[in-house]
Design an enzyme around this catalytic site. Structure first.
Site: not given
Ligand code: ADP
Length: 495
Positions: A187, A263, A297, A394
């Site tokens: 997806k 992840e 990331c 983040e």
């Protein structure tokens, strides 16, 4: 709505598939829903795609299962590998189109998008090479038993990918899964569905049997949630935010305990010691945070600089950050394009506002770039402390903080003072420092005198809340194989 549409990009015109790719065919969603795709450069809708809902996930799972128990099972590992290699070749042949799709859909510069396509093709080819080298061991247990292990495919794999590297994440997920003999449904992120769909054409052309690779466009809370809680999916691989990663893990635990790899996010430190080559360090620090507009990331968002060079480094880094060309992804000089969406733009701007309110100093940037498109100026904050959200959380944008440290111990303490542990970097000319410090850093990857240098041959993944399991390299294959022990009794009955 049609199943494909001609799209004109500034660099090419091509036919974009719009349907869900199930069983080697593009089809409409069962519910007949569609959703819009926005060009982040001008904030305008330029195409719509068909949306997968729960029933489409069911359809894709059924297709994958049928392939797995049918034709795919009879394909030899060598033939599997050859299909992946053929797919990699096709990706290279379609490089210009794939790169244009990424630039249009995601906003990354065309030149960076071409590098993404090359890396994606190399990754798929690399796993093509692994397909016939996945095997177990013979274990010498005793004289009356033959004991061996088989590395079998896990089964149907659901793969959920983010929008920051739409094609590359497709390759990282599909490559090892298919090399190991699994069937997948992948997806794409709702912000960037186009390159994954285009790959459907190439999958078919590469000769994969129907149902081995299925591609779904859809929303996380609908199709994504249906994948992570599906009783017919044996493994889920997720790349995205830590918050959603927790939900995926919970859904897997509450359903059929499917295998999970995650992840997730990061807040990676980039440490510059007094003895670093300052020109190189500035280039890598700049690339570490501003590559892909900070939407990585592993972005090096916490820059730690030793006191002996701090002032000089900051001055030069500011100059460098201001030279980064921000603008139209299709312009040949562009380094930084727009952020992917209004939502991301707003999130990043609210972090910047919070940093200002908390009393951090804006050394560079801190504002929107231009008046149209989701563009944000490369931003550097100094005078920060560990309690500020810009240092702790983040941001996923072109925003970093810079801090001064005195000693190696202090740098390690600050670097490890986070719940994340995806990546870190050290800049020094001293080999001993690089080894000592890299041993102490709690991170899945440590770069020395570089940044963002990910190789499809080497594992990538996180310590702590940055994830579970490793992608890439030989290590990724562990996530996609079940190990079976077979013990054959050679002697007579014992009991
Ligand atoms: P971001 O916040 O950066 O957009 P997300 O973690 O929300 O990242 O999204 C990454 C991927 O996870 C996307 O494909 C998205 O559709 C999917 N996703 C979002 N929410 C869920 C969910 N509840 N369950 C499964 N997948 C989800």
């Amino acid at each position: 709505m049609a199943l494909s549409q001609k799209i004109q990009t500034p660099s090419c015109t091509y036919e974009q598939p719009l349907g869900l790719f199930i069983n080697n065919e593009f089809v409409k969603g069962v519910d007949g829903k569609t959703f819009e795709v926005i060009n982040p450069h001008n904030e305008k809708v330029f195409v719509s795609v068909h949306e997968a809902t729960e029933q489409d996930v069911d359809r894709a799972v059924a297709a994958a299962r049928k392939a797995l128990e049918g034709e795919w099972k009879t394909v030899t590992p060598t033939a599997r590998g050859r299909m992946l290699v053929r797919l990699a070749d096709l990706m290279e042949q379609h490089c210009d189109t794939l790169a244009a799709i990424e630039a249009l859909d995601n906003g990354k510069s065309l030149s960076m998008a071409k590098a993404d396509v090359a890396n994606s093709a190399n990754c798929i080819r690399y796993y093509g090479g692994w397909a016939d080298k996945i095997h177990g061991k013979v274990i010498d247990t005793d004289h009356e038993t033959l004991t061996y292990t088989r590395h079998e495919p896990v089964g149907v794999c659901g793969q959920i990918i983010p929008w920051n590297f739409p094609l590359l994440m497709w390759a990282w997920k599909v490559g090892p899964a298919v090399a190991a003999g699994n069937a997948v449904l992948i997806k794409s992120a709702e912000q960037t569905p186009l390159s994954a769909l285009y790959m459907g054409n190439l999958v078919k052309a590469a000769g994969f049997p129907a149902g081995v690779i299925n591609v779904l466009s859809g929303f996380g809370r609908v199709a994504g949630a249906a994948i992570s809680s599906h009783m017919g999916i044996d493994k889920v691989a997720f790349t995205g935010s830590t918050a959603v990663g927790r939900q995926v893990l919970q859904a897997a635990a509450k359903s059929n305990l499917k295998k999970v790899t995650l992840e997730l996010g990061g807040k990676s430190p980039n440490i510059v010691f007094n003895d670093a080559d300052i020109d190189n360090a500035i280039s890598w620090v700049n690339f570490g945070i501003y590559f892909n507009h900070g939407q990585c990331c592993c972005a090096g968002s916490r820059i730690l600089v030793q006191e002996g060079i701090y002032d000089r480094f900051l001055q030069r880094f500011k100059e460098r950050a201001q030279q980064n060309k921000v603008g139209d992804p299709f312009h040949p000089d562009t380094f930084q394009g727009p952020q992917v969406s209004q939502l991301q733009f707003d999130r990043i701007m609210s972090y910047i506002d919070q940093g200002k309110k908390d009393g951090a100093t804006v050394e560079v940037g801190g504002e929107r770039h231009g008046t149209e498109g989701y563009y944000i100026q490369p931003t550097i904050f100094s005078n920060v402390n560990d309690e500020m959200s810009i240092v702790k959380e983040e941001i996923f944008g072109p925003v970093c903080s810079i801090q001064k440290f005195k000693t190696e111990e202090e740098a390690i303490k600050i670097a490890n003072g986070t719940n994340y542990g995806l990546a870190a970097a050290i800049h020094t000319k001293d080999l001993n420092t690089s080894i000592r410090v890299s041993n102490e850093l709690k991170a899945g990857t440590v770069w020395v005198n570089s940044y963002n240098m990910i190789s499809y041959q080497a594992p990538f993944g996180g310590f702590k809340e940055s994830g579970m399991g490793r992608e890439l390299g030989e290590y990724a294959l562990n996530n996609y194989t079940e190990i079976k022990t077979v013990r054959i009794r050679l002697g007579d009955a014992m009991f």
